[in-house]
Design a protein around this motif. Structure first.
Motif, mmCIF file in Angstrom:
data_model
loop_
_atom_site.group_PDB
_atom_site.id
_atom_site.type_symbol
_atom_site.label_atom_id
_atom_site.label_comp_id
_atom_site.label_asym_id
_atom_site.label_seq_id
_atom_site.Cartn_x
_atom_site.Cartn_y
_atom_site.Cartn_z
ATOM 1 N N GLY A 90 35.818 23.132 44.309
ATOM 2 C CA GLY A 90 34.833 22.418 43.726
ATOM 3 C C GLY A 90 33.969 21.581 44.855
ATOM 4 O O GLY A 90 32.941 21.064 44.528
ATOM 5 N N LEU A 91 34.687 21.119 46.000
ATOM 6 C CA LEU A 91 34.204 20.232 46.858
ATOM 7 C C LEU A 91 32.924 20.942 47.691
ATOM 8 O O LEU A 91 32.152 20.504 48.225
ATOM 9 N N VAL A 92 33.377 22.327 47.943
ATOM 10 C CA VAL A 92 32.448 23.170 48.805
ATOM 11 C C VAL A 92 31.280 23.779 48.085
ATOM 12 O O VAL A 92 30.245 24.038 48.646
ATOM 13 N N ALA A 93 31.426 23.990 46.796
ATOM 14 C CA ALA A 93 30.283 24.436 45.875
ATOM 15 C C ALA A 93 29.144 23.529 45.875
ATOM 16 O O ALA A 93 28.050 24.159 46.052
ATOM 17 N N GLY A 94 29.200 22.574 45.721
ATOM 18 C CA GLY A 94 28.049 21.512 45.873
ATOM 19 C C GLY A 94 27.288 21.591 47.225
ATOM 20 O O GLY A 94 25.887 21.842 47.157
#
Length: 192
Positions: free
Chosen positions: A185-189
């Motif tokens: 979730g933190l890497v996708a953005g």
């Protein structure tokens, strides 16, 4: 309105350029990952003030284009910084070493954001930086002002490379201890 005052534009240009240079210098003296990024944001705000002071259509296009480019790369860098700080329990960039193996997606996102902050092609930030120089040429800005913006841009390049290369790809000795893996979730953005 304020824009009708004779000294309004030149004052904005002067203080915007000064803010850009001072923030670039301050960013180079920071150790904390997020502190470096925060000071570079102050420099970006100085650049926006400078562009507003120039006035004209080219400057208006440069302001809007730069705000969008800045939002894209700076958000990615702050997400990457947060991931690195949380994974290592260490806020200092100089204390982080070779995180690229343990946080490969974060390292990739940070590297792309650093290329963007440097204003290199083919990323959108390259176009944004070109609109800034076009606005300055369109306004007939002097060589001193142009030199200040080029120096400020050089500071942005240094900041971007420090933020991306130092913690993820450089350092001697053993890599920094990573307490947990990347969160999708933190890497996708930042990657998007």
């Amino acid at each position: 309105p304020l824009s009708s005052m004779p000294a309004f534009g030149p004052l904005l240009v002067f203080f915007g350029a000064l803010t850009l240079l001072v923030a670039g210098l301050r960013a180079s003296m920071q150790g904390g990952f997020k502190a470096i990024l925060a000071q570079s944001t102050v420099g970006s705000l100085g650049l926006l003030v400078l562009l507003i002071g120039l006035g004209g259509d080219a400057a208006s296009v440069a302001v809007v284009t730069f705000i969008l480019a800045h939002a894209l790369y700076k958000a990615a860098l702050f997400f990457c910084a947060g991931t690195a700080i949380h994974a290592t329990h260490q806020p200092d960039v100089l204390a982080m070493h070779r995180l690229g193996k343990g946080l490969p997606l974060t390292a990739t996102a940070c590297l792309l954001a650093a290329v963007a902050i440097a204003g290199l092609p083919p990323l959108f930030a390259f176009i944004a930086k070109e609109t800034i120089f076009e606005a300055m040429l369109d306004d007939g800005a002097g060589m001193v002002l142009l030199a200040a913006v080029v120096a400020g841009n050089a500071a942005f390049v240094m900041i971007g490379m420090t933020a991306a290369l130092r913690p993820f790809f450089m350092g001697s000795g053993t890599p920094s201890k990573i307490h947990h893996a990347e969160s999708p979730g933190l890497v996708a953005g930042p990657l998007i």
